[in-house]
Design a protein around this motif. Structure first.
Motif, PDB file in Angstrom:
ATOM      1  N   MET A  84       0.833  -1.208   0.000  1.00 57.47           N
ATOM      2  CA  MET A  84       0.000   0.000   0.000  1.00 57.47           C
ATOM      3  C   MET A  84       0.867   1.258   0.000  1.00 57.47           C
ATOM      4  SD  MET A  84      -2.924  -1.166   2.724  1.00 57.47           S
ATOM      5  CE  MET A  84      -3.865   0.351   2.709  1.00 57.47           C
ATOM      6  N   LEU A  85       1.981   1.196   0.709  1.00 61.42           N
ATOM      7  CA  LEU A  85       2.889   2.341   0.796  1.00 61.42           C
ATOM      8  C   LEU A  85       3.953   2.328  -0.299  1.00 61.42           C
ATOM      9  CD1 LEU A  85       3.459   2.480   4.660  1.00 61.42           C
ATOM     10  CD2 LEU A  85       1.900   3.873   3.278  1.00 61.42           C
ATOM     11  N   GLU A  86       3.903   1.285  -1.150  1.00 62.43           N
ATOM     12  CA  GLU A  86       4.879   1.103  -2.228  1.00 62.43           C
ATOM     13  C   GLU A  86       6.308   1.076  -1.688  1.00 62.43           C
ATOM     14  OE1 GLU A  86       4.049   4.053  -5.204  1.00 62.43           O
ATOM     15  OE2 GLU A  86       2.242   3.007  -5.846  1.00 62.43           O
ATOM     16  N   VAL A  87       6.479   0.345  -0.606  1.00 58.81           N
ATOM     17  CA  VAL A  87       7.789   0.169   0.015  1.00 58.81           C
ATOM     18  C   VAL A  87       8.369  -1.144  -0.492  1.00 58.81           C
ATOM     19  CG1 VAL A  87       8.991  -0.211   2.206  1.00 58.81           C
ATOM     20  CG2 VAL A  87       7.131   1.463   2.071  1.00 58.81           C
ATOM     21  N   GLY A  88       9.549  -1.097  -1.055  1.00 59.92           N
ATOM     22  CA  GLY A  88      10.194  -2.296  -1.576  1.00 59.92           C
ATOM     23  C   GLY A  88      10.728  -3.183  -0.467  1.00 59.92           C
ATOM     24  N   GLU A  89      10.950  -4.450  -0.809  1.00 58.15           N
ATOM     25  CA  GLU A  89      11.509  -5.389   0.164  1.00 58.15           C
ATOM     26  C   GLU A  89      12.859  -4.900   0.673  1.00 58.15           C
ATOM     27  OE1 GLU A  89      11.642  -8.999  -2.111  1.00 58.15           O
ATOM     28  OE2 GLU A  89       9.746  -9.702  -1.264  1.00 58.15           O
ATOM     29  N   GLY A  90      13.665  -4.346  -0.224  1.00 56.53           N
ATOM     30  CA  GLY A  90      14.989  -3.850   0.157  1.00 56.53           C
ATOM     31  C   GLY A  90      14.909  -2.696   1.138  1.00 56.53           C
ATOM     32  N   GLU A  91      13.974  -1.781   0.897  1.00 53.54           N
ATOM     33  CA  GLU A  91      13.787  -0.654   1.813  1.00 53.54           C
ATOM     34  C   GLU A  91      13.368  -1.144   3.193  1.00 53.54           C
ATOM     35  OE1 GLU A  91      12.007   3.181  -0.203  1.00 53.54           O
ATOM     36  OE2 GLU A  91      10.975   1.382  -0.931  1.00 53.54           O
ATOM     37  N   MET A  92      12.446  -2.088   3.193  1.00 44.81           N
ATOM     38  CA  MET A  92      11.947  -2.630   4.454  1.00 44.81           C
ATOM     39  C   MET A  92      13.065  -3.349   5.202  1.00 44.81           C
ATOM     40  SD  MET A  92       9.112  -2.774   6.102  1.00 44.81           S
ATOM     41  CE  MET A  92       8.380  -3.683   7.417  1.00 44.81           C
ATOM     42  N   ALA A  93      13.825  -4.149   4.473  1.00 45.17           N
ATOM     43  CA  ALA A  93      14.932  -4.885   5.086  1.00 45.17           C
ATOM     44  C   ALA A  93      15.962  -3.926   5.674  1.00 45.17           C
ATOM     45  CB  ALA A  93      15.583  -5.805   4.052  1.00 45.17           C
ATOM     46  N   ALA A  94      16.292  -2.878   4.930  1.00 45.71           N
ATOM     47  CA  ALA A  94      17.274  -1.900   5.414  1.00 45.71           C
ATOM     48  C   ALA A  94      16.770  -1.194   6.668  1.00 45.71           C
ATOM     49  CB  ALA A  94      17.583  -0.881   4.319  1.00 45.71           C
ATOM     50  N   ALA A  95      15.493  -0.848   6.679  1.00 44.96           N
ATOM     51  CA  ALA A  95      14.924  -0.159   7.841  1.00 44.96           C
ATOM     52  C   ALA A  95      14.929  -1.047   9.082  1.00 44.96           C
ATOM     53  CB  ALA A  95      13.500   0.300   7.529  1.00 44.96           C
ATOM     54  N   LEU A  96      14.768  -2.365   8.879  1.00 42.34           N
ATOM     55  CA  LEU A  96      14.769  -3.305  10.005  1.00 42.34           C
ATOM     56  C   LEU A  96      16.159  -3.831  10.337  1.00 42.34           C
ATOM     57  CD1 LEU A  96      11.615  -5.497   9.316  1.00 42.34           C
ATOM     58  CD2 LEU A  96      11.966  -3.925  11.216  1.00 42.34           C
ATOM     59  N   GLY A  97      17.093  -3.667   9.403  1.00 45.50           N
ATOM     60  CA  GLY A  97      18.437  -4.188   9.617  1.00 45.50           C
ATOM     61  C   GLY A  97      18.519  -5.699   9.470  1.00 45.50           C
ATOM     62  N   VAL A  98      17.723  -6.244   8.536  1.00 42.39           N
ATOM     63  CA  VAL A  98      17.718  -7.688   8.279  1.00 42.39           C
ATOM     64  C   VAL A  98      17.912  -7.919   6.785  1.00 42.39           C
ATOM     65  CG1 VAL A  98      16.188  -8.165  10.239  1.00 42.39           C
ATOM     66  CG2 VAL A  98      15.203  -7.840   7.963  1.00 42.39           C
ATOM     67  N   PRO A  99      18.307  -9.134   6.383  1.00 46.65           N
ATOM     68  CA  PRO A  99      18.417  -9.438   4.951  1.00 46.65           C
ATOM     69  C   PRO A  99      17.040  -9.440   4.281  1.00 46.65           C
ATOM     70  CG  PRO A  99      19.536 -11.105   6.288  1.00 46.65           C
ATOM     71  CD  PRO A  99      18.760 -10.239   7.227  1.00 46.65           C
ATOM     72  N   VAL A 100      17.014  -9.174   2.991  1.00 46.62           N
ATOM     73  CA  VAL A 100      15.764  -9.178   2.227  1.00 46.62           C
ATOM     74  C   VAL A 100      15.064 -10.529   2.350  1.00 46.62           C
ATOM     75  CG1 VAL A 100      14.776  -9.015  -0.096  1.00 46.62           C
ATOM     76  CG2 VAL A 100      16.537  -7.402   0.612  1.00 46.62           C
ATOM     77  N   GLY A 101      15.829 -11.598   2.377  1.00 46.95           N
ATOM     78  CA  GLY A 101      15.247 -12.935   2.504  1.00 46.95           C
ATOM     79  C   GLY A 101      14.423 -13.096   3.771  1.00 46.95           C
ATOM     80  N   GLU A 102      14.806 -12.401   4.824  1.00 43.85           N
ATOM     81  CA  GLU A 102      14.044 -12.481   6.078  1.00 43.85           C
ATOM     82  C   GLU A 102      12.678 -11.818   5.916  1.00 43.85           C
ATOM     83  OE1 GLU A 102      13.584 -14.012   9.861  1.00 43.85           O
ATOM     84  OE2 GLU A 102      15.153 -14.360   8.396  1.00 43.85           O
ATOM     85  N   ILE A 103      12.623 -10.716   5.176  1.00 43.64           N
ATOM     86  CA  ILE A 103      11.339 -10.056   4.902  1.00 43.64           C
ATOM     87  C   ILE A 103      10.431 -11.026   4.150  1.00 43.64           C
ATOM     88  CG2 ILE A 103      10.197  -8.148   3.675  1.00 43.64           C
ATOM     89  CD1 ILE A 103      11.879  -7.310   6.167  1.00 43.64           C
ATOM     90  N   ARG A 104      10.984 -11.708   3.160  1.00 49.08           N
ATOM     91  CA  ARG A 104      10.198 -12.684   2.390  1.00 49.08           C
ATOM     92  C   ARG A 104       9.672 -13.799   3.292  1.00 49.08           C
ATOM     93  NH1 ARG A 104      14.687 -12.530  -2.018  1.00 49.08           N
ATOM     94  NH2 ARG A 104      13.998 -10.697  -3.166  1.00 49.08           N
ATOM     95  N   LYS A 105      10.517 -14.277   4.202  1.00 47.60           N
ATOM     96  CA  LYS A 105      10.091 -15.339   5.125  1.00 47.60           C
ATOM     97  C   LYS A 105       8.984 -14.845   6.049  1.00 47.60           C
ATOM     98  CE  LYS A 105      14.377 -17.981   5.258  1.00 47.60           C
ATOM     99  NZ  LYS A 105      15.485 -18.425   6.120  1.00 47.60           N
ATOM    100  N   TYR A 106       9.099 -13.614   6.544  1.00 49.28           N
ATOM    101  CA  TYR A 106       8.033 -13.049   7.379  1.00 49.28           C
ATOM    102  C   TYR A 106       6.726 -13.013   6.597  1.00 49.28           C
ATOM    103  CZ  TYR A 106      11.527 -11.115  10.672  1.00 49.28           C
ATOM    104  OH  TYR A 106      12.538 -10.933  11.576  1.00 49.28           O
ATOM    105  N   GLU A 107       6.802 -12.515   5.368  1.00 54.61           N
ATOM    106  CA  GLU A 107       5.593 -12.319   4.574  1.00 54.61           C
ATOM    107  C   GLU A 107       4.950 -13.633   4.134  1.00 54.61           C
ATOM    108  OE1 GLU A 107       6.562  -9.460   1.516  1.00 54.61           O
ATOM    109  OE2 GLU A 107       6.619  -7.830   2.976  1.00 54.61           O
ATOM    110  N   LYS A 108       5.710 -14.698   4.062  1.00 58.84           N
ATOM    111  CA  LYS A 108       5.163 -16.017   3.727  1.00 58.84           C
ATOM    112  C   LYS A 108       4.744 -16.789   4.974  1.00 58.84           C
ATOM    113  CE  LYS A 108       7.890 -16.708  -0.456  1.00 58.84           C
ATOM    114  NZ  LYS A 108       8.952 -17.534  -1.065  1.00 58.84           N
ATOM    115  N   GLY A 109       5.075 -16.263   6.142  1.00 60.18           N
ATOM    116  CA  GLY A 109       4.763 -16.956   7.382  1.00 60.18           C
ATOM    117  C   GLY A 109       5.758 -18.044   7.719  1.00 60.18           C
ATOM    118  N   GLU A 110       6.889 -18.073   7.022  1.00 59.90           N
ATOM    119  CA  GLU A 110       7.906 -19.098   7.258  1.00 59.90           C
ATOM    120  C   GLU A 110       8.770 -18.779   8.470  1.00 59.90           C
ATOM    121  OE1 GLU A 110      10.010 -19.371   3.562  1.00 59.90           O
ATOM    122  OE2 GLU A 110       8.308 -20.294   2.538  1.00 59.90           O
TER     123      GLU A 110
END
Length: 119
Positions: free
Chosen positions: A23-49
């Motif tokens: 909704m905010l058009e925030v990319g996975e990379g932006e989100m990962a950088a803001a949280l200080g985690v790898p992009v793959g971790e964002i993907r795992k969160y979003e898949k529920g893994e």
């Protein structure tokens, strides 16, 4: 041993994270950088893994400028597995339009209390 199925609430919360990020058009990379985690971790969160800790979910809510309860609205409360509610995508109405690819996203930065701000 094989992998176990993600817990239905983890899947639901992950979908809500992805919905709000889209909704905010925030990319996975932006989100990962803001949280200080790898992009793959964002993907795992979003898949529920990967289960999102309470502290991390609070930080995600701050970044995405929502109250943490946003991630649980209309959630299917169950003890595990994949519930029918999650399979049908409850609480995700209208999400498909937000999740389309190919749109360029403006560069932003995180401002405490305001989430992402366009530069």
């Amino acid at each position: 041993m094989g992998r176990s199925l993600p817990n239905s609430i983890d899947v639901f919360v992950g979908r809500r994270i992805r919905l709000r990020r889209a909704m905010l058009e925030v990319g996975e990379g932006e989100m990962a950088a803001a949280l200080g985690v790898p992009v793959g971790e964002i993907r795992k969160y979003e898949k529920g893994e990967s289960r999102v800790s309470a502290r991390r979910l609070e930080r995600i809510a701050e970044i995405l400028d929502v109250h943490f309860s946003f991630f649980f609205e209309d959630a299917p409360f169950s003890t595990g597995g994949s519930s029918e509610t999650v399979k049908r995508g409850a609480g995700m109405s209208g999400a498909s339009g937000f999740l389309s690819k190919g749109r360029r996203r403006p560069i932003r930065r995180v401002v405490p209390g305001r989430g992402f701000v366009k530069l």
